[in-house]
Design a protein around this motif. Sequence first.
Motif, PDB file in Angstrom:
ATOM      1  N   PRO A   1       0.823  -1.199   0.000  1.00 12.60           N
ATOM      2  CA  PRO A   1       0.000   0.000   0.000  1.00 12.60           C
ATOM      3  C   PRO A   1       0.864   1.259   0.000  1.00 12.60           C
ATOM      4  O   PRO A   1       1.826   1.350   0.751  1.00 12.60           O
ATOM      5  CB  PRO A   1      -0.791  -0.104   1.296  1.00 12.60           C
ATOM      6  N   LEU A   2       0.499   2.199  -0.877  1.00 16.67           N
ATOM      7  CA  LEU A   2       1.237   3.453  -0.958  1.00 16.67           C
ATOM      8  C   LEU A   2       0.503   4.596  -0.272  1.00 16.67           C
ATOM      9  O   LEU A   2       1.121   5.479   0.308  1.00 16.67           O
ATOM     10  CB  LEU A   2       1.491   3.822  -2.422  1.00 16.67           C
ATOM     11  N   TYR A   3      -0.833   4.590  -0.360  1.00 17.18           N
ATOM     12  CA  TYR A   3      -1.601   5.713   0.174  1.00 17.18           C
ATOM     13  C   TYR A   3      -3.024   5.262   0.465  1.00 17.18           C
ATOM     14  O   TYR A   3      -3.590   4.461  -0.284  1.00 17.18           O
ATOM     15  CB  TYR A   3      -1.600   6.856  -0.843  1.00 17.18           C
ATOM     16  N   PHE A   4      -3.590   5.766   1.560  1.00 22.03           N
ATOM     17  CA  PHE A   4      -4.961   5.471   1.963  1.00 22.03           C
ATOM     18  C   PHE A   4      -5.762   6.762   1.980  1.00 22.03           C
ATOM     19  O   PHE A   4      -5.241   7.808   2.349  1.00 22.03           O
ATOM     20  CB  PHE A   4      -5.007   4.907   3.398  1.00 22.03           C
ATOM     21  N   GLY A   5      -7.049   6.676   1.630  1.00 21.34           N
ATOM     22  CA  GLY A   5      -7.929   7.827   1.740  1.00 21.34           C
ATOM     23  C   GLY A   5      -9.362   7.361   1.895  1.00 21.34           C
ATOM     24  O   GLY A   5      -9.741   6.328   1.354  1.00 21.34           O
ATOM     25  N   GLY A   6     -10.133   8.090   2.663  1.00 22.60           N
ATOM     26  CA  GLY A   6     -11.529   7.722   2.825  1.00 22.60           C
ATOM     27  C   GLY A   6     -12.096   8.202   4.141  1.00 22.60           C
ATOM     28  O   GLY A   6     -11.608   9.162   4.731  1.00 22.60           O
ATOM     29  N   ASP A   7     -13.139   7.521   4.579  1.00 19.87           N
ATOM     30  CA  ASP A   7     -13.783   7.874   5.836  1.00 19.87           C
ATOM     31  C   ASP A   7     -14.123   6.595   6.589  1.00 19.87           C
ATOM     32  O   ASP A   7     -13.556   5.545   6.298  1.00 19.87           O
ATOM     33  CB  ASP A   7     -15.020   8.742   5.576  1.00 19.87           C
ATOM     34  N   ASP A   8     -15.073   6.680   7.530  1.00 20.23           N
ATOM     35  CA  ASP A   8     -15.397   5.499   8.335  1.00 20.23           C
ATOM     36  C   ASP A   8     -16.308   4.505   7.615  1.00 20.23           C
ATOM     37  O   ASP A   8     -16.657   3.469   8.181  1.00 20.23           O
ATOM     38  CB  ASP A   8     -16.009   5.915   9.671  1.00 20.23           C
ATOM     39  N   LYS A   9     -16.675   4.789   6.345  1.00 17.88           N
ATOM     40  CA  LYS A   9     -17.533   3.881   5.591  1.00 17.88           C
ATOM     41  C   LYS A   9     -16.845   3.282   4.367  1.00 17.88           C
ATOM     42  O   LYS A   9     -17.098   2.136   4.015  1.00 17.88           O
ATOM     43  CB  LYS A   9     -18.805   4.602   5.152  1.00 17.88           C
ATOM     44  N   VAL A  10     -16.005   4.078   3.701  1.00 20.27           N
ATOM     45  CA  VAL A  10     -15.332   3.631   2.480  1.00 20.27           C
ATOM     46  C   VAL A  10     -13.889   4.113   2.501  1.00 20.27           C
ATOM     47  O   VAL A  10     -13.627   5.269   2.835  1.00 20.27           O
ATOM     48  CB  VAL A  10     -16.041   4.190   1.216  1.00 20.27           C
ATOM     49  N   VAL A  11     -12.969   3.222   2.131  1.00 21.84           N
ATOM     50  CA  VAL A  11     -11.553   3.574   2.035  1.00 21.84           C
ATOM     51  C   VAL A  11     -11.031   3.098   0.685  1.00 21.84           C
ATOM     52  O   VAL A  11     -11.342   1.989   0.249  1.00 21.84           O
ATOM     53  CB  VAL A  11     -10.728   2.913   3.171  1.00 21.84           C
ATOM     54  N   ARG A  12     -10.261   3.958   0.035  1.00 21.80           N
ATOM     55  CA  ARG A  12      -9.580   3.576  -1.201  1.00 21.80           C
ATOM     56  C   ARG A  12      -8.083   3.558  -0.933  1.00 21.80           C
ATOM     57  O   ARG A  12      -7.563   4.415  -0.223  1.00 21.80           O
ATOM     58  CB  ARG A  12      -9.910   4.539  -2.329  1.00 21.80           C
ATOM     59  N   VAL A  13      -7.426   2.560  -1.529  1.00 23.21           N
ATOM     60  CA  VAL A  13      -6.005   2.350  -1.283  1.00 23.21           C
ATOM     61  C   VAL A  13      -5.276   2.295  -2.619  1.00 23.21           C
ATOM     62  O   VAL A  13      -5.681   1.554  -3.518  1.00 23.21           O
ATOM     63  CB  VAL A  13      -5.771   1.027  -0.515  1.00 23.21           C
ATOM     64  N   LEU A  14      -4.221   3.092  -2.743  1.00 22.13           N
ATOM     65  CA  LEU A  14      -3.334   3.005  -3.904  1.00 22.13           C
ATOM     66  C   LEU A  14      -2.306   1.935  -3.584  1.00 22.13           C
ATOM     67  O   LEU A  14      -1.595   2.019  -2.580  1.00 22.13           O
ATOM     68  CB  LEU A  14      -2.657   4.347  -4.176  1.00 22.13           C
ATOM     69  N   VAL A  15      -2.241   0.899  -4.417  1.00 20.86           N
ATOM     70  CA  VAL A  15      -1.392  -0.256  -4.164  1.00 20.86           C
ATOM     71  C   VAL A  15      -0.405  -0.436  -5.314  1.00 20.86           C
ATOM     72  O   VAL A  15      -0.765  -0.264  -6.478  1.00 20.86           O
ATOM     73  CB  VAL A  15      -2.254  -1.530  -4.034  1.00 20.86           C
ATOM     74  N   MET A  16       0.841  -0.779  -4.971  1.00 16.69           N
ATOM     75  CA  MET A  16       1.831  -1.142  -5.976  1.00 16.69           C
ATOM     76  C   MET A  16       2.074  -2.644  -5.842  1.00 16.69           C
ATOM     77  O   MET A  16       2.438  -3.124  -4.770  1.00 16.69           O
ATOM     78  CB  MET A  16       3.146  -0.382  -5.760  1.00 16.69           C
ATOM     79  N   LEU A  17       1.836  -3.392  -6.922  1.00 17.67           N
ATOM     80  CA  LEU A  17       2.029  -4.833  -6.930  1.00 17.67           C
ATOM     81  C   LEU A  17       3.240  -5.169  -7.786  1.00 17.67           C
ATOM     82  O   LEU A  17       3.328  -4.742  -8.937  1.00 17.67           O
ATOM     83  CB  LEU A  17       0.798  -5.532  -7.504  1.00 17.67           C
ATOM     84  N   ILE A  18       4.156  -5.933  -7.218  1.00 15.72           N
ATOM     85  CA  ILE A  18       5.348  -6.350  -7.950  1.00 15.72           C
ATOM     86  C   ILE A  18       5.355  -7.867  -7.993  1.00 15.72           C
ATOM     87  O   ILE A  18       5.235  -8.527  -6.965  1.00 15.72           O
ATOM     88  CB  ILE A  18       6.621  -5.842  -7.252  1.00 15.72           C
ATOM     89  N   ARG A  19       5.494  -8.396  -9.189  1.00 14.22           N
ATOM     90  CA  ARG A  19       5.625  -9.840  -9.359  1.00 14.22           C
ATOM     91  C   ARG A  19       6.956 -10.074 -10.082  1.00 14.22           C
ATOM     92  O   ARG A  19       7.055  -9.838 -11.282  1.00 14.22           O
ATOM     93  CB  ARG A  19       4.464 -10.390 -10.175  1.00 14.22           C
ATOM     94  N   ASP A  20       7.952 -10.513  -9.305  1.00 22.67           N
ATOM     95  CA  ASP A  20       9.264 -10.724  -9.912  1.00 22.67           C
ATOM     96  C   ASP A  20       9.770 -12.151  -9.730  1.00 22.67           C
ATOM     97  O   ASP A  20      10.931 -12.435  -9.938  1.00 22.67           O
ATOM     98  CB  ASP A  20      10.280  -9.707  -9.380  1.00 22.67           C
ATOM     99  N   LEU A  21       8.872 -13.057  -9.364  1.00 23.36           N
ATOM    100  CA  LEU A  21       9.191 -14.473  -9.322  1.00 23.36           C
ATOM    101  C   LEU A  21       8.650 -15.119 -10.601  1.00 23.36           C
ATOM    102  O   LEU A  21       7.805 -14.530 -11.285  1.00 23.36           O
ATOM    103  CB  LEU A  21       8.573 -15.115  -8.085  1.00 23.36           C
TER     104      LEU A  21
END
Length: 109
Positions: A1-21
Amino acid sequence: PLYFGGDDKVVRVLVMLIRDLPTSYEGDFPGAATIRHEIWQFTWAYGGWKKERRTRVIDRSILHRDELRQWTWLWDPKLGGIEVNKEPVTLDYEFPDVEKRTLKGLYPY
């Protein structure tokens, strides 16, 4: 997770996924690795956070894992909310010292 934003009902998360296997891409591209940035949404339901099925993929890069492991890709929330209209925009931004690892993101490994 890079960043979270939202309130007590909904949260959005910016995620960085790395697959190097090794993955199924190996047959067509030996040494393939991927890096993706996505937005995940969680909703408060019945006393816990439920991840919504739909995610939004912002970008995806496929490259050799040796190259990916040399990248630096950092996330700084201070750069958000910049609007560019008809007039040119000048930004004063001091790049962080990568060795201090103060920002979330991808560092060479």
